[in-house]
Design a protein around this motif. Structure first.
Motif, PDB file in Angstrom:
ATOM      1  N   MET A  11     -69.645 101.970 -15.850  1.00 48.91           N
ATOM      2  CA  MET A  11     -69.394 100.504 -15.394  1.00 48.91           C
ATOM      3  C   MET A  11     -68.692 100.507 -14.129  1.00 48.91           C
ATOM      4  SD  MET A  11     -71.721  98.686 -16.544  1.00 48.91           S
ATOM      5  CE  MET A  11     -70.771  96.941 -16.385  1.00 48.91           C
ATOM      6  N   LEU A  15     -69.109  99.482 -10.541  1.00 44.38           N
ATOM      7  CA  LEU A  15     -68.667  98.258 -10.582  1.00 44.38           C
ATOM      8  C   LEU A  15     -68.857  97.549  -9.139  1.00 44.38           C
ATOM      9  CD1 LEU A  15     -67.852  95.980 -12.269  1.00 44.38           C
ATOM     10  CD2 LEU A  15     -65.678  96.586 -12.046  1.00 44.38           C
ATOM     11  N   ARG A  19     -73.199  94.327  -9.168  1.00 44.47           N
ATOM     12  CA  ARG A  19     -72.897  93.176  -9.640  1.00 44.47           C
ATOM     13  C   ARG A  19     -73.588  92.359 -10.663  1.00 44.47           C
ATOM     14  NH1 ARG A  19     -67.835  93.100  -9.517  1.00 44.47           N
ATOM     15  NH2 ARG A  19     -67.834  90.923 -10.008  1.00 44.47           N
ATOM     16  N   TRP A  21     -76.337  93.288 -13.972  1.00 45.21           N
ATOM     17  CA  TRP A  21     -76.545  94.304 -15.043  1.00 45.21           C
ATOM     18  C   TRP A  21     -77.652  93.616 -15.947  1.00 45.21           C
ATOM     19  CZ3 TRP A  21     -74.582  99.105 -14.692  1.00 45.21           C
ATOM     20  CH2 TRP A  21     -73.516  99.401 -13.881  1.00 45.21           C
ATOM     21  N   LYS A  45     -70.696  90.260 -22.654  1.00 40.94           N
ATOM     22  CA  LYS A  45     -70.121  89.978 -21.314  1.00 40.94           C
ATOM     23  C   LYS A  45     -68.782  89.931 -21.525  1.00 40.94           C
ATOM     24  CE  LYS A  45     -70.401  86.861 -17.385  1.00 40.94           C
ATOM     25  NZ  LYS A  45     -69.653  87.497 -16.849  1.00 40.94           N
ATOM     26  N   ASP A  49     -66.395  92.191 -18.892  1.00 36.59           N
ATOM     27  CA  ASP A  49     -65.479  91.722 -18.061  1.00 36.59           C
ATOM     28  C   ASP A  49     -64.111  92.137 -17.965  1.00 36.59           C
ATOM     29  OD1 ASP A  49     -67.524  89.837 -16.758  1.00 36.59           O
ATOM     30  OD2 ASP A  49     -66.913  88.049 -17.955  1.00 36.59           O
ATOM     31  N   LEU A  55     -69.160  89.763 -13.644  1.00 33.84           N
ATOM     32  CA  LEU A  55     -70.419  90.446 -13.706  1.00 33.84           C
ATOM     33  C   LEU A  55     -71.536  89.230 -14.053  1.00 33.84           C
ATOM     34  CD1 LEU A  55     -69.508  93.882 -15.395  1.00 33.84           C
ATOM     35  CD2 LEU A  55     -69.876  93.249 -12.885  1.00 33.84           C
TER      36      LEU A  55
END
Length: 168
Positions: A11, A15, A19, A21, A45, A49, A55
């Motif tokens: 990730m 990243l 953006r 996923w 999430k 984050d 994201l």
């Protein structure tokens, strides 16, 4: 606890470029079996984050399963598919149903089988379903497995198949 340590370096590396996923394969419909799907996705999430801010998370989902109702969901898109795949009229019907959330609908298409249908029939069906999805408001239209020897757009060696040009 199990998957996060192996996911964090991946990730972190991607990243800045990616953006959005999706949690699971296009046909991993197990999220629909979760009793508290919104809470589970919110937890995932929150963890993600930590690595990168804001994201956008999405879920693979079956067309014939009701999305969880309630407040604003933690996912921003659902990647919709079914087995067997929906036809053009079914796509139009499902996409036209009332959905008041801000969740984008992405449509996964699987072309007709090469061994069972003529090239003309396969092209016509794919184009009709692409148009139905677009008219229905799909924010993204994807092929489930573009290199599948029976249903894909390209051959296994990467050369163009019969459906690549109509897809483009």
């Amino acid at each position: 606890e199990v998957w996060y340590p192996s996911l964090e370096p991946v990730m972190t590396r991607f990243l800045m470029r990616t953006r959005m996923w999706q949690l699971g394969d296009d046909r991993d419909w197990s999220w629909g079996e979760q009793p508290v799907v919104a809470e589970s996705v919110a937890n995932v999430k929150r963890q993600l984050d930590v690595i990168g801010q804001d994201l956008q998370i999405g879920l693979p989902w079956r067309w014939d399963e009701q999305l969880p109702l309630g407040s604003e969901p933690p996912w921003r898109f659902v990647s919709l598919s079914s087995d067997p795949p929906l036809g053009k009229d079914e796509l139009r019907t499902y996409l036209s149903s009332d959905d008041t959330t801000n969740v984008q609908h992405w449509v996964n298409l699987e072309p007709l089988a090469k061994s069972r249908y003529s090239t003309f029939t396969r092209v016509k069906d794919l184009v009709e379903r692409m148009v139905a999805a677009k008219i229905g408001g799909a924010k993204g239209i994807f092929i489930v497995d573009p290199f599948d020897p029976e249903h894909g757009l390209q051959e296994e060696d990467g050369t163009p198949g019969d459906l690549l040009l109509p897809w483009r």
